[in-house]
Design a protein around this motif. Structure first.
Motif, PDB file in Angstrom:
ATOM      1  N   ARG A  67       0.837  -1.203   0.000  1.00 24.72           N
ATOM      2  CA  ARG A  67       0.000   0.000   0.000  1.00 24.72           C
ATOM      3  C   ARG A  67       0.878   1.262   0.000  1.00 24.72           C
ATOM      4  O   ARG A  67       0.580   2.234  -0.699  1.00 24.72           O
ATOM      5  CB  ARG A  67      -0.927   0.013   1.220  1.00 24.72           C
ATOM      6  N   THR A  90       0.746   4.114  -2.777  1.00 25.90           N
ATOM      7  CA  THR A  90       0.442   5.494  -2.387  1.00 25.90           C
ATOM      8  C   THR A  90       1.505   6.448  -2.920  1.00 25.90           C
ATOM      9  O   THR A  90       1.190   7.549  -3.393  1.00 25.90           O
ATOM     10  CB  THR A  90       0.356   5.603  -0.858  1.00 25.90           C
ATOM     11  N   ARG A 143       0.869   6.865  -6.604  1.00 24.16           N
ATOM     12  CA  ARG A 143      -0.325   7.666  -6.854  1.00 24.16           C
ATOM     13  C   ARG A 143      -0.039   9.155  -6.655  1.00 24.16           C
ATOM     14  O   ARG A 143      -0.555  10.004  -7.386  1.00 24.16           O
ATOM     15  CB  ARG A 143      -1.453   7.237  -5.911  1.00 24.16           C
ATOM     16  N   ARG A 177      -9.629   8.040  -8.870  1.00 27.87           N
ATOM     17  CA  ARG A 177      -9.735   6.617  -9.179  1.00 27.87           C
ATOM     18  C   ARG A 177      -9.251   6.352 -10.601  1.00 27.87           C
ATOM     19  O   ARG A 177      -9.541   7.109 -11.526  1.00 27.87           O
ATOM     20  CB  ARG A 177     -11.198   6.199  -9.029  1.00 27.87           C
ATOM     21  N   ALA A 228      -4.406  -1.107  -3.727  1.00 25.48           N
ATOM     22  CA  ALA A 228      -5.194  -0.279  -2.813  1.00 25.48           C
ATOM     23  C   ALA A 228      -4.551   1.099  -2.666  1.00 25.48           C
ATOM     24  O   ALA A 228      -5.244   2.124  -2.675  1.00 25.48           O
ATOM     25  CB  ALA A 228      -5.309  -0.960  -1.455  1.00 25.48           C
ATOM     26  N   ARG A 230      -5.077   3.257  -5.556  1.00 22.38           N
ATOM     27  CA  ARG A 230      -6.511   3.564  -5.724  1.00 22.38           C
ATOM     28  C   ARG A 230      -6.990   3.080  -7.078  1.00 22.38           C
ATOM     29  O   ARG A 230      -7.476   3.847  -7.918  1.00 22.38           O
ATOM     30  CB  ARG A 230      -6.773   5.056  -5.540  1.00 22.38           C
TER      31      ARG A 230
END
Length: 238
Positions: free
Chosen positions: A135, A139, A142, A149, A209, A212
């Protein structure tokens, strides 16, 4: 081959020269700054030739250099250049392996076992640690672009670049399916497939996750010679 792999191979290639290997080994064993004269004497070459090879080792990131008097004297004159090993290590593995990542996940699992609940088992702690590590990676990726999304194809494109850097050797089986042709945890995955493949699955699920990307799922689908997980568009994803 990723940029990091290419850089590592180039660094190791610098040590193919016997004189450079000799000086590098001498400086590592010295545990103190070493001047050009001392390095030259250690392998029996001139100071000028030693300077050439030492600067090659610095350029490769194996040594660091600065100007300092090695004997502590304050005599007048030019301050000599001294050399020390850098803190980094160099590893070359073809195909690429990530045993340090697996070790970090297991160390975290052991040190935090029980944080997921009083009844948490060692295996459950490992899956939690793997998911958290994945994760965090997702992150970070992202954050490099605008939030929001991701659709399946865009998410797979983003995942493809990141997972290539981590040794998974991603390849598109279709526009909405990404196979991972290399297991970075091999051969440990072969000795304990249930545990290691579970960690791998948890890591990649966590990565999605963090990215996203609910339109993509990590699926356990073992195939000989490949990673046990592949990424595909989830049911109802777009």
């Amino acid at each position: 081959m990723t940029t990091s792999e290419t850089d590592s191979i180039a660094t190791v290639a610098v040590l193919d020269d016997e004189l450079r290997r000799g000086m590098y080994g001498f400086i590592r064993r010295a545990r103190r700054p070493v001047g050009r004269d001392e390095a030259a004497a250690a392998v029996g070459i001139s100071r000028k030739l030693a300077a050439f090879h030492l600067d090659k080792l610095v350029a490769a990131g194996l040594l660091q250099a600065r100007f300092e008097r090695v004997d502590g004297s304050r005599r007048a004159g030019r301050i000599p250049k001294v050399y020390e090993p850098t803190d980094g290590d160099v590893r070359v593995s073809i195909p690429q392996r990530q045993h340090d990542l697996l070790a970090a996940i297991l160390v975290e699992a052991v040190s935090t076992e029980g944080e997921g609940g009083e009844s948490e088992t060692a295996r459950e702690a490992a899956m939690r640690a793997a998911h958290d590590r994945g994760r965090a990676l997702g992150t970070t990726e992202r954050a490099r672009t605008r939030p929001g999304r991701l659709g399946a194809q865009r998410a797979l494109t983003r995942a493809e670049g990141v997972l290539a850097d981590h040794g998974f050797e991603p390849a598109r089986e279709s526009p909405v399916c990404l196979r991972l042709l290399n297991c970075p945890f091999h051969p440990l995955a072969a000795t304990s497939p249930e545990l290691v493949c579970g960690i791998n699955h948890a890591f990649l699920t966590g990565f999605l996750a963090g990215l996203r990307a609910p339109t993509v799922e990590a699926v356990l689908a073992p195939r000989a010679g490949e990673c046990c997980v592949h990424l595909r568009q989830s049911t109802g994803g777009s």
